[in-house]
Design an enzyme around this catalytic site. Sequence first.
Site, short mmCIF file in Angstrom:
data_model
loop_
_atom_site.label_atom_id
_atom_site.label_comp_id
_atom_site.label_asym_id
_atom_site.label_seq_id
_atom_site.Cartn_x
_atom_site.Cartn_y
_atom_site.Cartn_z
N ARG A 98 -7.59 134.21 -60.48
CA ARG A 98 -6.48 134.02 -59.54
C ARG A 98 -6.92 134.35 -58.12
O ARG A 98 -6.60 133.62 -57.18
CB ARG A 98 -5.28 134.88 -59.95
CG ARG A 98 -4.58 134.36 -61.20
CD ARG A 98 -3.63 135.39 -61.79
NE ARG A 98 -2.57 135.78 -60.87
CZ ARG A 98 -1.71 136.78 -61.13
NH1 ARG A 98 -1.81 137.47 -62.27
NH2 ARG A 98 -0.77 137.08 -60.26
N CYS A 132 -1.32 142.92 -55.29
CA CYS A 132 -1.51 142.25 -56.58
C CYS A 132 -0.61 141.03 -56.58
O CYS A 132 -0.46 140.36 -55.56
CB CYS A 132 -1.20 143.21 -57.74
SG CYS A 132 0.47 143.87 -57.72
#
Length: 281
Positions: A179, A238
């Site tokens: 990601r 995050c």
Amino acid sequence: MSTTWFVGADWLAEHIDDPEIQIIDARMASPGQEDRNVAQEYLNGHIPGAVFFDIEALSDHTSPLPHMLPRPETFAVAMRELGVNQDKHLIVYDEGNLFSAPRAWWMLRTFGVEKVSILGGGLAGWQRDDLLLEEGAVELPEGEFNAAFNPEAVVKVTDVLLASHENTAQIIDARPAARFNAEVDEPRPGLRRGHIPGALNVPWTELVREGELKTTDELDAIFFGRGVSYDKPIIVSCGSGVTAAVVLLALATLDVPNVKLYDGAWSEWGARADLPVEPVK
């Protein structure tokens, strides 16, 4: 395991009837597990005396972003209703993956609780030791809780943009490498791929073993290997502010100062077309 912020199942079993101890179940479904009913899972079996700390319900529902910190007075009312007392030693656990307990630990500390520990190994470790569970809700008298919010614990998108542009702080991204490197889509729809320019990738799962943090030597090696310097301010991020707390917990265990959490995280940054992203497509 690094023990600074942790207690073991054997210790908790020995102290479970201590009136100065309160146990908090902070299990949480991760993205992609939306069909899970964690509140029902709690009712089906939890550590005796534990109240359910629902991170989703305890978020700011006036924000379009997931898991944002609520207003201090809102959090305080919720804690009092749960029966949580800020002056007691709070023991937080999750299902045993160290996914969400650090977020609850960070929230409680950010709102002024001084004595907060995490159960190493979580619920899974408790069960591995053949310790008892109880079913159903836990009803406690109203707690004493007055939130003392620490504004230094959290940063906003403007702070992160400045840190990225001026290199005034290191930005650590706890998401998986795929990601971070824009190789796969985000689990939440509508978000761009990639990462905040200049950010360093320390996937939270690399810091954890069987629901506990790795040793301090191992943590040091991981952070140094990713280019992290302990002498410079750090911002952790995050996907939605949950697993960034795992990185923050690891840094706190290493006594690293000046670490703050970007609560909007990639859910905010990745949704805004006016903010820069790496790698540039």
